[in-house]
Write an enzyme that holds these catalytic residues in place. Structure first.
Site, PDB file in Angstrom:
ATOM      1  N   GLY A   3      12.745   0.605 -13.712  1.00 44.81           N
ATOM      2  CA  GLY A   3      11.342   0.254 -13.847  1.00 44.81           C
ATOM      3  C   GLY A   3      10.647   1.232 -14.767  1.00 44.81           C
ATOM      4  N   GLU A  62      -3.056  -2.801 -20.725  1.00 41.86           N
ATOM      5  CA  GLU A  62      -2.646  -3.118 -19.355  1.00 41.86           C
ATOM      6  C   GLU A  62      -3.084  -1.998 -18.408  1.00 41.86           C
ATOM      7  OE1 GLU A  62       1.528  -4.015 -18.698  1.00 41.86           O
ATOM      8  OE2 GLU A  62       1.279  -3.957 -16.518  1.00 41.86           O
ATOM      9  N   ARG A  63      -2.932  -0.778 -18.853  1.00 44.67           N
ATOM     10  CA  ARG A  63      -3.256   0.350 -17.978  1.00 44.67           C
ATOM     11  C   ARG A  63      -4.749   0.475 -17.753  1.00 44.67           C
ATOM     12  NH1 ARG A  63       1.849   3.523 -20.609  1.00 44.67           N
ATOM     13  NH2 ARG A  63       3.304   2.455 -19.193  1.00 44.67           N
ATOM     14  N   GLY A  80     -13.019   3.566  12.009  1.00 47.11           N
ATOM     15  CA  GLY A  80     -12.397   3.702  13.329  1.00 47.11           C
ATOM     16  C   GLY A  80     -11.341   2.621  13.549  1.00 47.11           C
ATOM     17  N   GLY A  81     -11.176   2.183  14.773  1.00 45.75           N
ATOM     18  CA  GLY A  81     -10.163   1.181  15.105  1.00 45.75           C
ATOM     19  C   GLY A  81     -10.289  -0.107  14.292  1.00 45.75           C
TER      20      GLY A  81
HETATM   21  C1  LIG Z   1       3.392  -5.868  -6.862  1.00 49.26           C
HETATM   22  C2  LIG Z   1       4.103  -5.468  -8.131  1.00 49.26           C
HETATM   23  C3  LIG Z   1       3.879  -6.187  -9.287  1.00 49.26           C
HETATM   24  C4  LIG Z   1       4.551  -5.860 -10.476  1.00 49.26           C
HETATM   25  N1  LIG Z   1       4.386  -6.643 -11.591  1.00 49.26           N
HETATM   26  C5  LIG Z   1       5.214  -6.452 -12.669  1.00 49.26           C
HETATM   27  C6  LIG Z   1       5.224  -7.380 -13.755  1.00 49.26           C
HETATM   28  O1  LIG Z   1       4.456  -8.361 -13.773  1.00 49.26           O
HETATM   29  N2  LIG Z   1       6.100  -7.158 -14.756  1.00 49.26           N
HETATM   30  C7  LIG Z   1       6.963  -6.107 -14.791  1.00 49.26           C
HETATM   31  O2  LIG Z   1       7.723  -5.972 -15.720  1.00 49.26           O
HETATM   32  N3  LIG Z   1       6.989  -5.206 -13.775  1.00 49.26           N
HETATM   33  C8  LIG Z   1       6.139  -5.367 -12.699  1.00 49.26           C
HETATM   34  N4  LIG Z   1       6.174  -4.476 -11.647  1.00 49.26           N
HETATM   35  C9  LIG Z   1       7.131  -3.367 -11.675  1.00 49.26           C
HETATM   36  C10 LIG Z   1       6.477  -1.991 -11.815  1.00 49.26           C
HETATM   37  O3  LIG Z   1       5.955  -1.828 -13.088  1.00 49.26           O
HETATM   38  C11 LIG Z   1       7.545  -0.945 -11.452  1.00 49.26           C
HETATM   39  O4  LIG Z   1       7.762  -1.034 -10.058  1.00 49.26           O
HETATM   40  C12 LIG Z   1       7.114   0.453 -11.825  1.00 49.26           C
HETATM   41  O5  LIG Z   1       7.068   0.597 -13.207  1.00 49.26           O
HETATM   42  C13 LIG Z   1       8.043   1.528 -11.211  1.00 49.26           C
HETATM   43  O6  LIG Z   1       9.370   1.234 -11.468  1.00 49.26           O
HETATM   44  P1  LIG Z   1      10.433   1.243 -10.266  1.00 49.26           P
HETATM   45  O7  LIG Z   1       9.880   0.435  -9.190  1.00 49.26           O
HETATM   46  O8  LIG Z   1      11.756   0.872 -10.821  1.00 49.26           O
HETATM   47  O9  LIG Z   1      10.437   2.763  -9.795  1.00 49.26           O
HETATM   48  P2  LIG Z   1      11.398   3.902 -10.383  1.00 49.26           P
HETATM   49  O10 LIG Z   1      11.315   3.887 -11.852  1.00 49.26           O
HETATM   50  O11 LIG Z   1      12.723   3.783  -9.730  1.00 49.26           O
HETATM   51  O12 LIG Z   1      10.660   5.205  -9.850  1.00 49.26           O
HETATM   52  C14 LIG Z   1      10.851   5.719  -8.538  1.00 49.26           C
HETATM   53  C15 LIG Z   1      10.054   6.998  -8.420  1.00 49.26           C
HETATM   54  O13 LIG Z   1      10.546   7.953  -9.358  1.00 49.26           O
HETATM   55  C16 LIG Z   1       9.489   8.441 -10.151  1.00 49.26           C
HETATM   56  N5  LIG Z   1       9.949   8.776 -11.489  1.00 49.26           N
HETATM   57  C17 LIG Z   1      10.603   7.965 -12.351  1.00 49.26           C
HETATM   58  N6  LIG Z   1      10.815   8.613 -13.503  1.00 49.26           N
HETATM   59  C18 LIG Z   1      10.270   9.848 -13.373  1.00 49.26           C
HETATM   60  C19 LIG Z   1      10.153  10.980 -14.236  1.00 49.26           C
HETATM   61  N7  LIG Z   1      10.634  10.960 -15.480  1.00 49.26           N
HETATM   62  N8  LIG Z   1       9.549  12.087 -13.764  1.00 49.26           N
HETATM   63  C20 LIG Z   1       9.051  12.124 -12.511  1.00 49.26           C
HETATM   64  N9  LIG Z   1       9.124  11.078 -11.673  1.00 49.26           N
HETATM   65  C21 LIG Z   1       9.729   9.949 -12.104  1.00 49.26           C
HETATM   66  C22 LIG Z   1       8.499   7.295 -10.171  1.00 49.26           C
HETATM   67  O14 LIG Z   1       7.214   7.747 -10.536  1.00 49.26           O
HETATM   68  C23 LIG Z   1       8.589   6.799  -8.753  1.00 49.26           C
HETATM   69  O15 LIG Z   1       7.791   7.593  -7.933  1.00 49.26           O
HETATM   70  C24 LIG Z   1       5.456  -4.768 -10.480  1.00 49.26           C
HETATM   71  C25 LIG Z   1       5.652  -4.021  -9.312  1.00 49.26           C
HETATM   72  C26 LIG Z   1       5.006  -4.367  -8.147  1.00 49.26           C
HETATM   73  C27 LIG Z   1       5.276  -3.570  -6.922  1.00 49.26           C
HETATM   74  C1  LIG Z   2      -3.905  -0.203  17.465  1.00 52.12           C
HETATM   75  C2  LIG Z   2      -4.892   0.436  18.403  1.00 52.12           C
HETATM   76  C3  LIG Z   2      -4.531   0.659  19.729  1.00 52.12           C
HETATM   77  C4  LIG Z   2      -5.436   1.204  20.629  1.00 52.12           C
HETATM   78  N1  LIG Z   2      -5.096   1.337  21.954  1.00 52.12           N
HETATM   79  C5  LIG Z   2      -6.064   1.658  22.853  1.00 52.12           C
HETATM   80  C6  LIG Z   2      -5.814   1.603  24.254  1.00 52.12           C
HETATM   81  O1  LIG Z   2      -4.690   1.301  24.690  1.00 52.12           O
HETATM   82  N2  LIG Z   2      -6.814   1.876  25.116  1.00 52.12           N
HETATM   83  C7  LIG Z   2      -8.054   2.213  24.682  1.00 52.12           C
HETATM   84  O2  LIG Z   2      -8.940   2.444  25.487  1.00 52.12           O
HETATM   85  N3  LIG Z   2      -8.348   2.285  23.342  1.00 52.12           N
HETATM   86  C8  LIG Z   2      -7.384   2.008  22.437  1.00 52.12           C
HETATM   87  N4  LIG Z   2      -7.682   2.039  21.088  1.00 52.12           N
HETATM   88  C9  LIG Z   2      -9.022   2.370  20.648  1.00 52.12           C
HETATM   89  C10 LIG Z   2      -9.124   3.710  19.936  1.00 52.12           C
HETATM   90  O3  LIG Z   2      -8.939   4.767  20.832  1.00 52.12           O
HETATM   91  C11 LIG Z   2     -10.494   3.746  19.229  1.00 52.12           C
HETATM   92  O4  LIG Z   2     -10.437   2.826  18.153  1.00 52.12           O
HETATM   93  C12 LIG Z   2     -10.843   5.109  18.711  1.00 52.12           C
HETATM   94  O5  LIG Z   2     -11.086   5.975  19.780  1.00 52.12           O
HETATM   95  C13 LIG Z   2     -12.082   5.099  17.795  1.00 52.12           C
HETATM   96  O6  LIG Z   2     -13.118   4.394  18.352  1.00 52.12           O
HETATM   97  P1  LIG Z   2     -13.871   3.256  17.495  1.00 52.12           P
HETATM   98  O7  LIG Z   2     -12.855   2.361  16.967  1.00 52.12           O
HETATM   99  O8  LIG Z   2     -14.918   2.658  18.350  1.00 52.12           O
HETATM  100  O9  LIG Z   2     -14.543   4.050  16.293  1.00 52.12           O
HETATM  101  P2  LIG Z   2     -15.986   4.701  16.318  1.00 52.12           P
HETATM  102  O10 LIG Z   2     -16.133   5.521  17.516  1.00 52.12           O
HETATM  103  O11 LIG Z   2     -16.976   3.642  16.024  1.00 52.12           O
HETATM  104  O12 LIG Z   2     -15.885   5.668  15.053  1.00 52.12           O
HETATM  105  C14 LIG Z   2     -16.108   5.220  13.722  1.00 52.12           C
HETATM  106  C15 LIG Z   2     -16.005   6.429  12.818  1.00 52.12           C
HETATM  107  O13 LIG Z   2     -17.028   7.369  13.137  1.00 52.12           O
HETATM  108  C16 LIG Z   2     -16.467   8.627  13.378  1.00 52.12           C
HETATM  109  N5  LIG Z   2     -17.220   9.357  14.368  1.00 52.12           N
HETATM  110  C17 LIG Z   2     -17.547   8.953  15.626  1.00 52.12           C
HETATM  111  N6  LIG Z   2     -18.213   9.914  16.266  1.00 52.12           N
HETATM  112  C18 LIG Z   2     -18.308  10.967  15.406  1.00 52.12           C
HETATM  113  C19 LIG Z   2     -18.878  12.270  15.486  1.00 52.12           C
HETATM  114  N7  LIG Z   2     -19.460  12.699  16.592  1.00 52.12           N
HETATM  115  N8  LIG Z   2     -18.796  13.082  14.405  1.00 52.12           N
HETATM  116  C20 LIG Z   2     -18.192  12.679  13.279  1.00 52.12           C
HETATM  117  N9  LIG Z   2     -17.627  11.450  13.157  1.00 52.12           N
HETATM  118  C21 LIG Z   2     -17.690  10.610  14.215  1.00 52.12           C
HETATM  119  C22 LIG Z   2     -15.071   8.324  13.870  1.00 52.12           C
HETATM  120  O14 LIG Z   2     -14.221   9.435  13.743  1.00 52.12           O
HETATM  121  C23 LIG Z   2     -14.679   7.162  12.987  1.00 52.12           C
HETATM  122  O15 LIG Z   2     -14.244   7.650  11.741  1.00 52.12           O
HETATM  123  C24 LIG Z   2      -6.740   1.551  20.183  1.00 52.12           C
HETATM  124  C25 LIG Z   2      -7.089   1.350  18.839  1.00 52.12           C
HETATM  125  C26 LIG Z   2      -6.188   0.790  17.949  1.00 52.12           C
HETATM  126  C27 LIG Z   2      -6.624   0.537  16.546  1.00 52.12           C
END
Ligand SMILES: Cc1cc2nc3c(=O)[nH]c(=O)nc-3n(C[C@H](O)[C@H](O)[C@H](O)COP(=O)(O)OP(=O)(O)OC[C@H]3O[C@@H](n4cnc5c(N)ncnc54)[C@H](O)[C@@H]3O)c2cc1C
Ligand SMILES: Cc1cc2nc3c(=O)[nH]c(=O)nc-3n(C[C@H](O)[C@H](O)[C@H](O)COP(=O)(O)OP(=O)(O)OC[C@H]3O[C@@H](n4cnc5c(N)ncnc54)[C@H](O)[C@@H]3O)c2cc1C
Lengths: 380, 380
Positions: B132, B243-244, B340-341
């Site tokens: 790629g 493209e970029r 949050g959640g």
């Molecule tokens: C949703 C999607 C749509 C896409 N659409 C298109 C499309 O329309 N046409 C098309 O041609 N392609 C398309 N692509 C492909 C995309 O451009 C490639 O996935 C991308 O260029 C990375 O190539 P790769 O996946 O082979 O990763 P790799 O090249 O295998 O890279 C793997 C990792 O190694 C790193 N790496 C590679 N070389 C170096 C280096 N010299 N130094 C440091 N790090 C390096 C990379 O940054 C990456 O983190 C698409 C990909 C996706 C996921």
């Molecule tokens: C997949 C999943 C599984 C879960 N399972 C359970 C479960 O089994 N039982 C259960 O009881 N709950 C469960 N939860 C709920 C979970 O614990 C709550 O989502 C979580 O505590 C955050 O509450 P909220 O979503 O209401 O976010 P909110 O309280 O609305 O917070 C929103 C944002 O405000 C920030 N914030 C809130 N207060 C402050 C503050 N004082 N200072 C700075 N930032 C603040 C929060 O960090 C967050 O970024 C689950 C949630 C998920 C997504």
């Protein structure tokens, strides 16, 4: 890094749990992801093999050892396999302590055998649509009427919410008293007025049922009050540290497995005539991530020891919760990047890890709330 | 921040494109996400209304104005709506320049009318399963045989890969010469030996068809060679900057819309008796994100001007690509956290943005490759 946390008996337990996962989870997890819920049978099998309620007394079918290392092993191996649908960790690490420590003898006899056999799947319901972080703001309430509590309110985001047979519901039983008026009521599967809403559609954790629950005039027998009336908030505060450490255990294991798979990927994948691991950027990124993974592992293992010795503070648990999960989310993001386009394809485990992990910094108390807790302890 | 990039005629165009999205895309996008591909009808409707090929000559049904601001508007509005399934940006920004600038008159007559009417959906196929980033490592090859090129190889990750009628395939036509032996061949829908593989299952961009393509002894008529034989790599290098930049246009718009929805959410959502926007952490996080969004916007608008004036350098395009997309991924992650959640629930637009955005730092050249390009320009 060699871990010094475990004894030979733990490693035997790990081996047998791994076998269980291979036999009963691996072949089914993809199907469970499709159906957005695991089959109950896997719970019963886990119970039969002794993976549920290791800390519960033997007389009720439990393991009879209060040693969080067993819990950690279940969580670690479940996480390493990517089996994010399995709700055992919530059952063992979060719910168990309430039942083991707060239930009276009659309740223990009613619930613990099923808890340990996997026939009673559990959940805990704190969060409501209007309030999560601010637990004190809950609106669900229960009013005493004869031998019952009449429960009204709604909860959301409840893990195991669809499968659960027993749900510990946090309710306000004395509105005058604020948080001092909270109690824990155990709602059972078929109580009239208890309804389950949708199985919520999440970014990841596809096989995990997370649901809305609603309670309309549910008559919960007084015999289902857990612990003392009005003590609910205190019980929660006492138990949340273990829940938080348990989430950190997931984080450490998820980091190790994402790092391992990425290192392997970087050895195998070639670009410009060499493996991508030969590029200096790759090496530096992975060097940083390996360091952070080690630091995370050290903290988690240390805190498991402290928890086992009853010495883990609320602040330390909060440190573990936010720091390890933020590390995890960042690491998985960087590992996905190193997979190139394949990282965005769901069939790659790193993509699944990406979707599964994002909730880690949110549930069980958000990163922000953890920092609040730690900050409070700094006497600023 | 007020933008000074656009003239009144652009704003009219934006208005009409917005209406088009509301009428023809909004009601269908969820369905397209389910089916993992958009209906072809939306392409034809877009063509009818003049949104495809604004830069193509009027005689072929195009807009007749080479002004990237029109392209940017289509991309911005598509992004703001979360309509990540619509492949117009690839068609207009990436493929169009090849057809407009390299096709000969006969080819223009064959292809541009369908390109502009939406009847010929296009794609460009560079990436292969084994390579790629390292474009020079492609293995797809074409051997001249009479009036045809006989094409063999396979491509992957091809955007619009299932819907495409015309695919620009990068192939090696002279293996001796390395990158100097690349050519661009236009493969058409029904050519024998051309097969499409799976529609790939991605983390996000669910309505976008991304596919594997394979070519087995496909006889591509010499008349489908685009530009000159052996010039393919140079053409790619010439066109990748646009493209970029186009991907950076997505990033800036995605940042603005995620920021807006998050600010609104933080105004509305309450915890601890106030809106969560009142917590200092929330304000500081959003203050930083607002600053980064503004910086991103300024860079993108400036570079659109430079591109229009034919002055955007390869290095600048690389800067835009990596920096804006990394900003985008980080911003959306932080915005999700503030939900949050709810941020983890797919029905929330921030969750969709999270899943859609992650690929931005990967396709069109990874962050790492962009840094390579910029680094090369620093004469180190
Ligand atoms: C949703 C999607 C749509 C896409 N659409 C298109 C499309 O329309 N046409 C098309 O041609 N392609 C398309 N692509 C492909 C995309 O451009 C490639 O996935 C991308 O260029 C990375 O190539 P790769 O996946 O082979 O990763 P790799 O090249 O295998 O890279 C793997 C990792 O190694 C790193 N790496 C590679 N070389 C170096 C280096 N010299 N130094 C440091 N790090 C390096 C990379 O940054 C990456 O983190 C698409 C990909 C996706 C996921
Ligand atoms: C997949 C999943 C599984 C879960 N399972 C359970 C479960 O089994 N039982 C259960 O009881 N709950 C469960 N939860 C709920 C979970 O614990 C709550 O989502 C979580 O505590 C955050 O509450 P909220 O979503 O209401 O976010 P909110 O309280 O609305 O917070 C929103 C944002 O405000 C920030 N914030 C809130 N207060 C402050 C503050 N004082 N200072 C700075 N930032 C603040 C929060 O960090 C967050 O970024 C689950 C949630 C998920 C997504």
């Amino acid at each position: 890094m060699e871990r010094t946390l475990f004894e030979p008996e733990h490693e035997l337990f790990r081996e047998s749990y791994r076998k269980f996962l291979e036999q009963h989870v691996a072949p089914n997890h993809a199907k469970w992801e499709e159906q957005n819920i695991v089959d109950r049978g896997v719970w019963v099998e886990a119970g039969k093999q002794g993976f549920l309620g290791t800390a519960a007394p033997e007389e009720f079918g439990g393991g009879g050892v209060k040693d969080f290392r067993y819990n950690a092993i279940v969580t670690e191996e479940t996480t390493r396999g990517g089996y994010s649908g399995i709700g055992f960790t919530l059952h063992n690490d979060v719910v168990a302590p309430y039942l083991i420590e707060l239930a009276n003898d009659e309740q223990k006899q009613r619930w613990l055998p099923g808890f340990c056999s996997g026939e009673l799947i559990t959940a805990i319901a704190m969060t409501e649509p209007g309030t999560g972080s601010d637990l004190q703001g809950i609106k669900t309430k229960a009013v005493r009427d004869g031998d019952d509590w009449v429960l009204n309110g709604s909860k959301t985001f409840i893990t195991n919410g669809i499968n659960a047979d027993l749900i510990i519901v946090v309710a306000c039983t004395d509105p005058e008293k604020g948080a001092q008026g909270f109690s824990l009521l155990v709602v059972e599967r078929d109580m009239p007025g208890f309804e389950r809403g949708r199985n919520l559609d999440k970014i990841g954790m596809k096989a995990q049922d997370t649901a809305e629950l609603s309670f309309t005039d549910v008559r919960v027998p007084a015999a289902n009050l857990l612990g003392e009336e009005g003590m609910g908030f205190i019980y929660l505060m006492q138990n949340l540290p273990q829940e938080r450490l348990s989430i950190a255990v997931v984080a450490a294991a998820a980091m190790e497995s994402a790092l391992d798979m990425t290192i392997q990927y970087c050895r195998d994948r070639k670009a410009f005539g060499k493996s991508i691991g030969k590029f200096q950027n790759t090496r530096f990124v992975l060097a940083e991530l390996a360091t952070e993974t080690t630091a995370t592992r050290i903290m988690v293992d240390k805190f498991i020891e402290l928890l086992n010795a009853d010495k883990l503070t609320v602040q330390e648990a909060a440190m573990a919760k936010w720091w390890t999960t933020e590390n995890q989310v960042k690491l998985i993001d960087r590992c996905l990047q190193l997979h190139g386009g394949y990282g965005y394809m769901k069939e790659y485990p790193i993509a699944k890890a990406y979707m599964d992990s994002r909730v880690q910094t949110i549930y069980g108390g958000t990163t922000e709330i953890m920092k609040e807790i730690i900050g409070r302890g700094l006497n600023l």
